[in-house]
Design a protein around this motif. Structure first.
Motif, PDB file in Angstrom:
ATOM      1  N   GLU A   1      -5.154  -1.551  -3.225  1.00 48.41           N
ATOM      2  CA  GLU A   1      -4.278  -1.681  -2.057  1.00 48.41           C
ATOM      3  C   GLU A   1      -3.331  -0.497  -2.009  1.00 48.41           C
ATOM      4  O   GLU A   1      -3.073   0.155  -3.022  1.00 48.41           O
ATOM      5  CB  GLU A   1      -3.461  -2.979  -2.130  1.00 48.41           C
ATOM      6  CG  GLU A   1      -4.287  -4.245  -2.084  1.00 48.41           C
ATOM      7  CD  GLU A   1      -3.453  -5.501  -2.233  1.00 48.41           C
ATOM      8  OE1 GLU A   1      -3.889  -6.559  -1.751  1.00 48.41           O
ATOM      9  OE2 GLU A   1      -2.350  -5.426  -2.822  1.00 48.41           O
TER      10      GLU A   1
ATOM     11  N   ASP B   1      -2.408   0.931  -5.357  1.00 51.34           N
ATOM     12  CA  ASP B   1      -2.091  -0.142  -6.288  1.00 51.34           C
ATOM     13  C   ASP B   1      -3.263  -1.114  -6.400  1.00 51.34           C
ATOM     14  O   ASP B   1      -3.365  -2.083  -5.656  1.00 51.34           O
ATOM     15  CB  ASP B   1      -0.830  -0.878  -5.818  1.00 51.34           C
ATOM     16  CG  ASP B   1      -0.383  -1.960  -6.781  1.00 51.34           C
ATOM     17  OD1 ASP B   1      -0.706  -1.874  -7.978  1.00 51.34           O
ATOM     18  OD2 ASP B   1       0.299  -2.906  -6.334  1.00 51.34           O
TER      19      ASP B   1
ATOM     20  N   PRO C   1       1.005  -5.277   1.259  1.00 49.43           N
ATOM     21  CA  PRO C   1       0.010  -4.202   1.291  1.00 49.43           C
ATOM     22  C   PRO C   1      -0.066  -3.611   2.699  1.00 49.43           C
ATOM     23  O   PRO C   1       0.116  -4.325   3.692  1.00 49.43           O
ATOM     24  CB  PRO C   1      -1.292  -4.903   0.908  1.00 49.43           C
ATOM     25  CG  PRO C   1      -1.086  -6.333   1.260  1.00 49.43           C
ATOM     26  CD  PRO C   1       0.379  -6.605   1.056  1.00 49.43           C
TER      27      PRO C   1
ATOM     28  N   ARG D   1       0.569   0.498  -1.108  1.00 53.47           N
ATOM     29  CA  ARG D   1       1.890  -0.094  -0.932  1.00 53.47           C
ATOM     30  C   ARG D   1       2.959   0.995  -0.934  1.00 53.47           C
ATOM     31  O   ARG D   1       2.715   2.141  -1.347  1.00 53.47           O
ATOM     32  CB  ARG D   1       2.195  -1.087  -2.065  1.00 53.47           C
ATOM     33  CG  ARG D   1       1.338  -2.346  -2.046  1.00 53.47           C
ATOM     34  CD  ARG D   1       1.683  -3.252  -3.213  1.00 53.47           C
ATOM     35  NE  ARG D   1       0.862  -4.456  -3.229  1.00 53.47           N
ATOM     36  CZ  ARG D   1       1.211  -5.623  -2.691  1.00 53.47           C
ATOM     37  NH1 ARG D   1       2.382  -5.740  -2.081  1.00 53.47           N
ATOM     38  NH2 ARG D   1       0.405  -6.667  -2.758  1.00 53.47           N
TER      39      ARG D   1
END
Length: 368
Positions: free
Chosen positions: A226, A223, A197, A228
């Motif tokens: 988070e 995501d 992350p 990414r």
């Protein structure tokens, strides 16, 4: 009348199924070029955040101080920082720094000047492409929204907006470049860029993630709370002879470039100009290369289940002997004799290697 002589050459050609190498490398170097006219000359190279104390920070704008800290978060082997002004010619700076930075470096340019940003990014891409093609450098550009990329040495980041978790809040996507530069330079070769992350609170995603990735764009996505990397790809989209889809992955190119630079350094430091060009000495070189391949396989940089091996390129050596002995005579030699017939100052080797990718895609069928 001119001759064919020039600087001694070691042509290392990466094929779709093979590379050559000799000495284990380390995690990468990052080079951050910032538009900044603050008085004072920085010391250029920072190994850790402790090197970037108040005295050094005073030589940059407060915004650029944060970007340098962002780059150092990735813990690259070293971070090189250079400044340029609005009236400076960026290509002049490129010509200066290539005599300072390591052969295998990640390079990025950041400027908050929207009027010159596109040209700066284009100049960066042209510089990196030229150095990779013509000067045996293995620089990698981390660029922002370039239109002339399509190269395994250029990562084209296109995320529109990023929101930092600190008080900077939402910024243009180009503000992510310094952090991502350090992130990739310090990332283990055992991992893909999608593995961790990132430090952002959120990002603005493209309408179609798959389409952007297939176009060679490096993008971030949200995501489940988070941020990414969506897919750790470079800008390469055109496949052809000896250029395969594996080479669109940043991790694969990192391994290729590591091996290339290790071999180039070993040749320059330990072999070039130091031994007579006879088969016995070539076999010593090959033995050293194959020993290195084994060490890379232990570290999974090469596939340990594959016979990674270097050898004399007999066919290339035969062709090189045509001029002196004639094709009919040379083709009458058996392979053992052809190997002995070295040619002037040239060493003809080839390798067949397998670079493993990183597990990213998961296909699991369950039948009940």
């Amino acid at each position: 009348m001119s001759t064919n002589n020039g600087m001694p050459q070691l042509d290392i050609v990466f094929k779709g199924l093979g590379v050559s190498a000799i000495k284990r490398g380390e995690r990468g170097y990052a080079v951050l070029i910032l538009e900044d006219e603050t008085e004072g000359t920085p010391k250029t190279k920072y190994s850790t955040i402790s090197d970037f104390g108040s005295e050094e920070q005073a030589k940059f704008t407060s915004e650029n101080v944060e970007f340098i800290k962002d780059a150092l978060e990735g813990v690259p082997l070293a971070l090189y920082v250079f400044k340029f002004g609005q009236e400076d010619v960026l290509t002049d700076l490129f010509n200066k720094i290539k005599g300072i930075i390591p052969r295998n470096s990640w390079i990025a340019v950041y400027s908050n000047n929207s009027l010159t940003r596109a040209k700066n990014q284009s100049d960066l891409v042209s510089f990196v492409k030229g150095e990779r093609k013509n000067n045996k450098k293995r620089y990698k550009a981390f660029a922002y929204k370039v239109t002339t990329a399509d190269d395994m040495g250029v990562v084209n980041h296109t995320t529109e907006k990023v929101t930092f978790a600190d008080d900077r809040g939402e910024m243009d996507g180009s503000a992510a470049i310094p952090y991502l530069l350090g992130y990739y330079a310090g990332l283990s070769m055992m991992m893909s860029g999608i593995a961790k992350p990132l430090k952002f609170k959120s990002v603005v995603e493209p309408e179609d993630l798959d389409e952007a990735i297939s176009n060679g764009e490096h993008i971030l996505f949200n995501d489940e709370g988070e941020v990414r990397v969506a897919r750790a790809v470079n800008s390469l989209v055109t496949m052809g002879q000896d250029v395969i889809e594996d080479m669109t992955h940043i991790n694969t190119v990192e391994k290729m470039d590591l091996i290339y630079c290790d071999l180039f350094k070993a040749w320059n430091d330990s072999y070039k100009g130091k031994y007579p060009n006879i088969l016995d000495n070539q076999m010593l070189l090959i033995s050293a290369i194959n020993g290195y391949f084994k060490s890379l396989a232990i570290d999974y940089i090469l596939d340990p289940n594959f016979d990674n091996r270097a050898e004399v390129d007999i066919e290339a050596q035969r062709l090189a002997n045509y001029l002196k002995y004639g094709e009919e005579v040379v083709e009458g030699w058996d392979d053992a004799y052809a190997m002995k017939m070295t040619v002037g100052t040239k060493v003809f080797l080839k390798a067949n290697n397998k670079i493993p990718g990183i597990m990213e895609d998961f296909c699991f069928n369950i039948f009940v």
